[in-house]
Design a protein around this motif. Sequence first.
Motif, PDB file in Angstrom:
ATOM      1  N   THR A 169      93.138  -9.737  69.848  1.00  0.00           N
ATOM      2  CA  THR A 169      92.646  -8.390  70.151  1.00  0.00           C
ATOM      3  C   THR A 169      91.512  -8.430  71.172  1.00  0.00           C
ATOM      4  O   THR A 169      91.247  -7.430  71.831  1.00  0.00           O
ATOM      5  N   LEU A 170      90.856  -9.590  71.316  1.00  0.00           N
ATOM      6  CA  LEU A 170      89.770  -9.712  72.281  1.00  0.00           C
ATOM      7  C   LEU A 170      90.298  -9.833  73.711  1.00  0.00           C
ATOM      8  O   LEU A 170      89.516  -9.815  74.662  1.00  0.00           O
ATOM      9  N   LEU A 171      91.621  -9.947  73.858  1.00  0.00           N
ATOM     10  CA  LEU A 171      92.252  -9.860  75.175  1.00  0.00           C
ATOM     11  C   LEU A 171      92.681  -8.432  75.519  1.00  0.00           C
ATOM     12  O   LEU A 171      93.021  -8.145  76.669  1.00  0.00           O
ATOM     13  N   TYR A 172      92.680  -7.535  74.534  1.00  0.00           N
ATOM     14  CA  TYR A 172      93.120  -6.165  74.795  1.00  0.00           C
ATOM     15  C   TYR A 172      92.291  -5.441  75.856  1.00  0.00           C
ATOM     16  O   TYR A 172      92.822  -4.532  76.523  1.00  0.00           O
ATOM     17  N   PRO A 173      90.980  -5.768  76.055  1.00  0.00           N
ATOM     18  CA  PRO A 173      90.266  -5.103  77.155  1.00  0.00           C
ATOM     19  C   PRO A 173      90.935  -5.261  78.514  1.00  0.00           C
ATOM     20  O   PRO A 173      90.754  -4.409  79.389  1.00  0.00           O
TER      21      PRO A 173
ATOM     22  N   ALA B 186      90.288 -14.955  80.121  1.00  0.00           N
ATOM     23  CA  ALA B 186      91.577 -15.533  79.755  1.00  0.00           C
ATOM     24  C   ALA B 186      91.475 -17.046  79.618  1.00  0.00           C
ATOM     25  O   ALA B 186      92.007 -17.643  78.670  1.00  0.00           O
ATOM     26  N   ALA B 187      90.786 -17.691  80.560  1.00  0.00           N
ATOM     27  CA  ALA B 187      90.656 -19.148  80.513  1.00  0.00           C
ATOM     28  C   ALA B 187      89.921 -19.591  79.258  1.00  0.00           C
ATOM     29  O   ALA B 187      90.302 -20.585  78.611  1.00  0.00           O
ATOM     30  N   ARG B 188      88.894 -18.878  78.853  1.00  0.00           N
ATOM     31  CA  ARG B 188      88.126 -19.240  77.661  1.00  0.00           C
ATOM     32  C   ARG B 188      88.950 -19.066  76.385  1.00  0.00           C
ATOM     33  O   ARG B 188      88.974 -19.932  75.516  1.00  0.00           O
ATOM     34  N   LEU B 189      89.622 -17.920  76.279  1.00  0.00           N
ATOM     35  CA  LEU B 189      90.334 -17.618  75.034  1.00  0.00           C
ATOM     36  C   LEU B 189      91.635 -18.387  74.899  1.00  0.00           C
ATOM     37  O   LEU B 189      92.120 -18.601  73.779  1.00  0.00           O
ATOM     38  N   LEU B 190      92.225 -18.798  76.008  1.00  0.00           N
ATOM     39  CA  LEU B 190      93.536 -19.441  75.954  1.00  0.00           C
ATOM     40  C   LEU B 190      93.448 -20.965  75.977  1.00  0.00           C
ATOM     41  O   LEU B 190      94.431 -21.645  76.264  1.00  0.00           O
ATOM     42  N   ARG B 191      92.305 -21.501  75.625  1.00  0.00           N
ATOM     43  CA  ARG B 191      92.211 -22.948  75.432  1.00  0.00           C
ATOM     44  C   ARG B 191      93.110 -23.342  74.254  1.00  0.00           C
ATOM     45  O   ARG B 191      93.279 -22.563  73.308  1.00  0.00           O
TER      46      ARG B 191
ATOM     47  N   ILE C   4      99.618 -10.104  76.343  1.00  0.00           N
ATOM     48  CA  ILE C   4     100.268 -10.538  77.579  1.00  0.00           C
ATOM     49  C   ILE C   4     100.402  -9.387  78.564  1.00  0.00           C
ATOM     50  O   ILE C   4     100.277  -9.578  79.787  1.00  0.00           O
ATOM     51  N   GLU C   5     100.615  -8.180  78.091  1.00  0.00           N
ATOM     52  CA  GLU C   5     100.616  -7.035  78.995  1.00  0.00           C
ATOM     53  C   GLU C   5      99.256  -6.896  79.684  1.00  0.00           C
ATOM     54  O   GLU C   5      99.175  -6.495  80.849  1.00  0.00           O
ATOM     55  N   GLY C   6      98.180  -7.238  78.978  1.00  0.00           N
ATOM     56  CA  GLY C   6      96.866  -7.229  79.594  1.00  0.00           C
ATOM     57  C   GLY C   6      96.742  -8.274  80.688  1.00  0.00           C
ATOM     58  O   GLY C   6      96.218  -8.002  81.778  1.00  0.00           O
ATOM     59  N   LEU C   7      97.227  -9.476  80.425  1.00  0.00           N
ATOM     60  CA  LEU C   7      97.208 -10.520  81.442  1.00  0.00           C
ATOM     61  C   LEU C   7      98.033 -10.107  82.662  1.00  0.00           C
ATOM     62  O   LEU C   7      97.638 -10.358  83.810  1.00  0.00           O
ATOM     63  N   ARG C   8      99.151  -9.474  82.432  1.00  0.00           N
ATOM     64  CA  ARG C   8     100.001  -9.038  83.542  1.00  0.00           C
ATOM     65  C   ARG C   8      99.346  -7.930  84.354  1.00  0.00           C
ATOM     66  O   ARG C   8      99.572  -7.822  85.562  1.00  0.00           O
ATOM     67  N   ARG C   9      98.540  -7.117  83.718  1.00  0.00           N
ATOM     68  CA  ARG C   9      97.843  -6.064  84.473  1.00  0.00           C
ATOM     69  C   ARG C   9      96.973  -6.679  85.564  1.00  0.00           C
ATOM     70  O   ARG C   9      96.823  -6.098  86.657  1.00  0.00           O
TER      71      ARG C   9
END
Length: 692
Positions: A445-449, A464-469, A507-512
């Motif tokens: 949920t911390l990626l939802y922003p 993204a780099a920090r959370l996706l370790r 992932i929709e957030g990353l794609r944005r």
Amino acid sequence: MITGWNTWDVTTHTGMVHLPSGLRVRFGVPGAPLDGFTWRDGLVRLGHHTVGGDYAEVTVEAGDGLLHLVMAGGSTDELYVRAEGTAGVLVALDGRDDTDAGAQWIDWRIDWRETGGGPVRTGEESRPADGLVLEFAARVELRVAPHGTPGGAAGVDALLARRRAEAERTAPRSAGWLGDAADAATRAVTWNRIYAPDLGRVLTPTSRDFVSERRRGFYGTWALHAWDTFFTGLVASTVDRDHARDIFGQILPFADAAGMIPNRVSDDKGVTADRSQPPVGALTVRKAYLAGGLSDETRDRELLAGTFPALLAWHDWWPRARRGPYGLLAWGSDPIDGDPGSATLDRTKRESGLDDSPMYDEVSYDPDTHTMNLADVGLVALHIADAEALAAIAGTLGADDVARRLRDQAAKARASADPLLWDADRGGYRNLHADGTHDPHVSPTLLYPLLAGMPDAARAADLAARLLRPQTLGGDPPLPSVARDDPGYAATYWRGRIWAPMAFLAIEGLRRYDLTEASRPLVAALLRLFLSEWDKHSHVRENYPATSGEDVRAFQARSDGLMAWGGLLAYLAYGELADAREDGWRFAHPGEPAELANLPLGDGRLAVTAGDRLTVTLDGRPLLDAAPGVVVTAYRRTAGEVTGIARGSGDLHVSPPGDGAPVRVPVSAEPTPFRITRNETDQHDNDGGMPA
């Protein structure tokens, strides 16, 4: 009125019901319970199942016996079935529990033919009120039709072959890197379509087994949940546009006078009047709308018009009812007379949809605000994304004043929430306690922003780099519902399992932000997980194991085996080839051979093939032909022109509207817009190109 044969009965996968009569035909293995085949007990493989029941195929087992059924029903009154059983075939004809079909036997003709080409035998013209039970040694072809209808069982095989060919011709199809993802996602939608007699209508709950008490579920015969319904509608939009529109509208009539769409409504437990569920309605409806056509000319405007009023009212309810710490949104539960469970911390957690998440282990309930004392990053971001999606819907529908109000609201919410929820010490967004401290727990949920457009591009990439370790939310499989290095991680339910809705939103957030290097490995790993469960067990799961080799099939594991929202993992993988976005379609080669075909658009059926080249076709006619290194974005096609943006390396040919020859479009590392009109191909050869 709903008519015809389909797998309407929630209690069984191995039978069909005729509506409106209620006549029911079920199949089983002699000596085994007729309705004992669930994803936990005996369900071997789900085959093709059309939305209308024109064709359905399933294999089950009981003891040492396998039963394979091929059924052809649909909107006509005739049912055709071939049943093959290694330990015999049991056929039971009766009426649904809510009907008195026994009185109607005289109106029906039942023909059957056993293995070996024996004579066709017709049932008697009268039946006992409790129905008819027939037993066969190995194989039977059966036809049920109104009395006096010409024909018999002799033509069953030929008709079934025709129906199967038609089902395969029109069903979404995938291959290569995508494997059978399209089959799996489709069947999780179509096999869960049921009839609710107390409502007199068809529903598509998230899972037959989950909602049916007789199948060890949690409700009487049906239940709808808010965000489950919206995610199911999104997956269904890849199968059938009309069916998707129907699903999106199922939960909306249960909204209360204040606009709140309830967490759940069911036949036996009623409506959750105290709480809602995450606001993903407008986001999923808008996504389905965009994917329904190559431009607004061919998209499903009815979908937007039919859902917009209720979705807008729901959006406006949140800031009135769920203001928590610092005026930010927080999950809550309202006090309801006669409901002792309302206005409690447990209910506020359930509104989040993440029932036992460690994020809420240390919070308490605030009776003054009717919320937990924790401002939630996920809710704040989803509400902003909801405002943006509603603004886009309002713009399409011509409600410009509403669109401006929603865009302004989203901008103000971003500006006020970002500094409060950003934890500079940890370098990321964190939930905020009422005492001003940031909560340490980490989840997707911390990626939802990113979905809400809150950070700038540099901060988004760093976040993204920090959370996706690998030790946090990355790794394989990725995006557990709680970070692996979180003290609350337990690899169970919402304490670490992988959930398709959460993965989709992240992932929709990353794609944005076009963070393809971050999102693509996640999508590929989630696709492998999805296909593994489907290939091994015919399951589309409620949640997926976060640890290698874990078997989540046991009832105690709390992971339903045929839940439509699990198909979001397939949906994400589709997006690597073809993804409908606000500015137009994105087409790209996923880096491995793959095929995705028969996506239902208002323009026709879309297909994308990735091999030595990337090709996009509509009803077999070419739209794009590109080298693997080319990415096309912002693609729109109207009756008069085709526009888009090309970047990458290699050559690209774009077909104009009409029957003109494809045009060669310039491609470079920098994004290059192109525009091709219907008549311009008469003036330019294929090497010309028409950059805007």
